[in-house]
Design an enzyme around this catalytic site. Structure first.
Site, mmCIF file in Angstrom:
data_model
loop_
_atom_site.group_PDB
_atom_site.id
_atom_site.type_symbol
_atom_site.label_atom_id
_atom_site.label_comp_id
_atom_site.label_asym_id
_atom_site.label_seq_id
_atom_site.Cartn_x
_atom_site.Cartn_y
_atom_site.Cartn_z
ATOM 1 N N HIS A 23 28.581 53.794 -28.134
ATOM 2 C CA HIS A 23 29.450 53.444 -27.003
ATOM 3 C C HIS A 23 29.979 52.030 -27.228
ATOM 4 O O HIS A 23 29.356 51.043 -26.851
ATOM 5 C CB HIS A 23 28.655 53.548 -25.684
ATOM 6 C CG HIS A 23 29.515 53.436 -24.460
ATOM 7 N ND1 HIS A 23 29.354 54.256 -23.362
ATOM 8 C CD2 HIS A 23 30.546 52.610 -24.154
ATOM 9 C CE1 HIS A 23 30.239 53.930 -22.436
ATOM 10 N NE2 HIS A 23 30.970 52.919 -22.886
ATOM 11 N N GLU A 210 28.435 54.928 -13.034
ATOM 12 C CA GLU A 210 28.478 53.478 -13.241
ATOM 13 C C GLU A 210 29.074 52.815 -12.000
ATOM 14 O O GLU A 210 28.462 51.929 -11.403
ATOM 15 C CB GLU A 210 29.330 53.144 -14.479
ATOM 16 C CG GLU A 210 29.528 51.649 -14.732
ATOM 17 C CD GLU A 210 30.615 51.354 -15.773
ATOM 18 O OE1 GLU A 210 31.573 52.135 -15.870
ATOM 19 O OE2 GLU A 210 30.501 50.324 -16.466
ATOM 20 N N ASP A 288 28.861 48.708 -25.535
ATOM 21 C CA ASP A 288 30.009 48.800 -24.623
ATOM 22 C C ASP A 288 31.138 47.867 -25.062
ATOM 23 O O ASP A 288 32.041 48.301 -25.753
ATOM 24 C CB ASP A 288 29.603 48.541 -23.162
ATOM 25 C CG ASP A 288 30.505 49.281 -22.172
ATOM 26 O OD1 ASP A 288 31.306 50.117 -22.614
ATOM 27 O OD2 ASP A 288 30.390 49.025 -20.954
HETATM 28 N N1 HPA Z 1 33.562 51.406 -17.639
HETATM 29 C C1 HPA Z 1 34.757 51.991 -17.582
HETATM 30 N N2 HPA Z 1 35.738 51.720 -18.440
HETATM 31 C C2 HPA Z 1 35.493 50.811 -19.395
HETATM 32 C C3 HPA Z 1 34.266 50.173 -19.486
HETATM 33 C C4 HPA Z 1 33.260 50.476 -18.566
HETATM 34 O O1 HPA Z 1 32.123 49.948 -18.592
HETATM 35 N N3 HPA Z 1 34.334 49.311 -20.541
HETATM 36 C C5 HPA Z 1 35.579 49.448 -21.058
HETATM 37 N N4 HPA Z 1 36.277 50.349 -20.368
HETATM 38 ZN ZN ZN Z 2 32.306 51.827 -21.712
#
Ligand code: HPA
Ligand code: ZN
Length: 356
Positions: A23, A210, A288
């Site tokens: 990710h 999230e 991320d």
């Molecule tokens: N969430 C949603 N979209 C995203 C993220 C995230 O953590 N990081 C980069 N794009």
């Molecule tokens: Zn992400």
């Protein structure tokens, strides 16, 4: 071990530990120094200092929101609109991954975020794949691309992302994702787009749980066909969902510092990582947005090991999880598994000794 002292795994062992990053957003990986150079090439751009760039494209430890965190991306993507820039940031993201001891990467990118300078979405995909090929010739890393559909963007664009993933499936694209602001655009609206992907057998991961609650995760799994979930922190609110994720082997892509930076958790100690392990939910550890969060995956492993008191056995399992969850054919998985096992065996005396 003396009483009262926590056993800790040495950071250098975790840097050498075999790791997969499943990710990793391409635009979230841009180095501030590179941004500065690319920005200088833009017409009409005033001279920026590195300090100004850092303030504009990175975030600090103060808990923000997902919406605030995502506000960095339109700024970053001012400089990611040409094929040479895309190739460069791809190569650099992979170089940075190698420095963190990462052996396999699934880089993800949203083609439509890179078309503002006139590139067609196909050209965006090809530039990123070219950067991946260049990196593969120079540094020890295997990489694949995940194409990202975006919440809040026109449905037609997202349908084309699915078509692009199918078209480049044999050429380095491993699957698709849904990203963007989950707190503003509920997952249920994207079932139609992902149905096509499911019917075609594309591997699917979805950012869910999230910026929204467990219902978003249920929808991602049942209606969008997600085999992996980005973050999914809110799953801990629903024991039936934890059971479901365990029984159906739906992988959670955990990204610790990102969750701190988006305000999903106030402190790492409150992160559900350990509860996922206890519930038997399969997890991987990922970065991320290393550029935005100013981290690397080796550091994330150190944070995980220290915060959740991971044992050598758990560290080994976590490394191998990155292989088992990868969107790769079985022959590639077997090759990666053998390589990871060899490296774990080699480091085993150190990972156990450093804890005494
Ligand atoms: N969430 C949603 N979209 C995203 C993220 C995230 O953590 N990081 C980069 N794009
Ligand atoms: Zn992400």
């Amino acid at each position: 071990m003396s009483q009262g002292t926590e056993p800790q795994t040495a950071p250098d062992v975790l840097r050498a530990w075999p790791k997969a990053d499943l990710h990793l957003h391409l635009d979230g990986s841009v180095r501030p120094e590179t941004y500065l150079e690319l920005a200088r090439e833009l017409p009409g751009q005033e001279a920026l200092t590195l300090e100004e760039v850092r303030a504009a494209i990175t975030v600090g430890d103060g808990a923000g929101s997902l919406t605030q965190f995502l506000s960095r991306f339109p700024v970053i993507n001012r400089v990611t609109q040409t094929a040479p820039a895309l190739r460069r940031i791809t190569r650099e993201a992979l170089e940075d991954a190698v420095q963190a001891g990462v052996r396999y990467v699934e880089l993800r990118a949203a083609p439509w975020l890179h078309t503002q300078g006139g590139l067609a979405p196909e050209a965006v995909v090809e530039a990123i794949l070219a950067g991946m090929k260049e990196a593969a010739r120079q540094i020890p890393i295997l990489s694949r691309l995940i194409l990202v559909a975006l919440r809040g963007r026109p449905e037609e664009e997202n349908r084309q992302v699915v078509q692009l993933a199918l078209r480049y499936r044999e050429h380095g694209v491993a699957g698709i994702d849904l990203a963007g602001d989950e707190s503003l655009h509920p997952t249920a609206a994207y079932g139609g787009i992902f149905r096509e992907a499911q019917e075609a057998g594309l591997a699917i991961t979805v950012h869910a749980g999230e910026g929204a609650g467990p219902e978003s995760i249920w929808t991602a799994v049942r209606e969008l066909g997600a085999r992996r979930l980005g973050h999914a922190t809110s799953a801990v609110q629903d024991p039936a969902l934890l059971d479901y994720l365990r029984e159906h082997q739906i992988w959670v892509e955990v990204c610790l510092t990102s969750n701190l930076h988006t305000g999903v958790v106030a402190r790492l100690e409150e992160h559900p990582f350990r509860r996922f392990l206890e519930a038997g939910v399969p997890v991987t550890l990922n970065s991320d947005d290393p550029g935005v969060s100013q981290i690397d995956l080796a550091g994330e492993w150190v944070r995980a090991a220290q915060t959740f008191h991971l044992t050598p056995e758990e560290l080994a399992q976590l490394a191998l999880n990155g292989v088992e969850a990868a969107f790769v054919p079985e022959a590639t998985r077997a090759m990666l598994r053998a390589e990871f096992e060899t490296q774990i065996d080699r480091l085993w005396p150190q990972v156990t000794a450093s804890r005494r």
